[in-house]
Design a protein around this motif. Structure first.
Motif, PDB file in Angstrom:
ATOM      1  N   UNK A   1    -109.191 -40.674   6.658  1.00  0.00           N
ATOM      2  CA  UNK A   1    -109.914 -40.720   7.920  1.00  0.00           C
ATOM      3  C   UNK A   1    -111.426 -40.753   7.795  1.00  0.00           C
ATOM      4  N   UNK A   2    -111.951 -40.809   6.578  1.00  0.00           N
ATOM      5  CA  UNK A   2    -113.407 -40.820   6.392  1.00  0.00           C
ATOM      6  C   UNK A   2    -114.014 -42.186   6.664  1.00  0.00           C
ATOM      7  N   UNK A   3    -113.249 -43.264   6.426  1.00  0.00           N
ATOM      8  CA  UNK A   3    -113.722 -44.627   6.683  1.00  0.00           C
ATOM      9  C   UNK A   3    -112.917 -45.190   7.847  1.00  0.00           C
ATOM     10  N   UNK A   4    -113.612 -45.557   8.907  1.00  0.00           N
ATOM     11  CA  UNK A   4    -112.898 -46.063  10.084  1.00  0.00           C
ATOM     12  C   UNK A   4    -113.753 -47.042  10.877  1.00  0.00           C
ATOM     13  N   UNK A   5    -113.075 -47.787  11.712  1.00  0.00           N
ATOM     14  CA  UNK A   5    -113.719 -48.686  12.665  1.00  0.00           C
ATOM     15  C   UNK A   5    -113.282 -48.238  14.047  1.00  0.00           C
ATOM     16  N   UNK A   6    -114.078 -48.589  15.046  1.00  0.00           N
ATOM     17  CA  UNK A   6    -113.740 -48.229  16.419  1.00  0.00           C
ATOM     18  C   UNK A   6    -113.660 -49.468  17.298  1.00  0.00           C
ATOM     19  N   UNK A   7    -112.906 -49.338  18.350  1.00  0.00           N
ATOM     20  CA  UNK A   7    -112.805 -50.382  19.364  1.00  0.00           C
ATOM     21  C   UNK A   7    -112.948 -49.735  20.738  1.00  0.00           C
TER      22      UNK A   7
END
Length: 63
Positions: free
Chosen positions: A44-50
């Motif tokens: 969960x440290x690297x993520x993208x958002x929408x």
């Protein structure tokens, strides 16, 4: 893990939909986190958002 948590499979808590790429709807200020392989492998440290709810986006574009 908290003592009151229960262990469940992914299939018990969500529905998997394999569909279109999310690249076109990425928004760094988005409300929703994209759970993809990089998110999982980085704990969960690297993520993208929408901004758009991806499930509803897929329903509109796939069906």
């Amino acid at each position: 893990m908290k003592s009151n948590w229960k262990i469940k499979t992914v299939g018990e808590i969500c529905e998997f939909i394999n569909g279109k790429g999310h690249e076109k709807i990425i928004d760094e200020n988005g409300k929703y986190i994209v759970v993809n392989s990089k998110f999982v492998s980085s704990n969960g440290k690297i993520y993208k958002k929408v901004t758009l709810n991806y499930y509803h986006y897929l329903k509109m574009t796939l069906y």
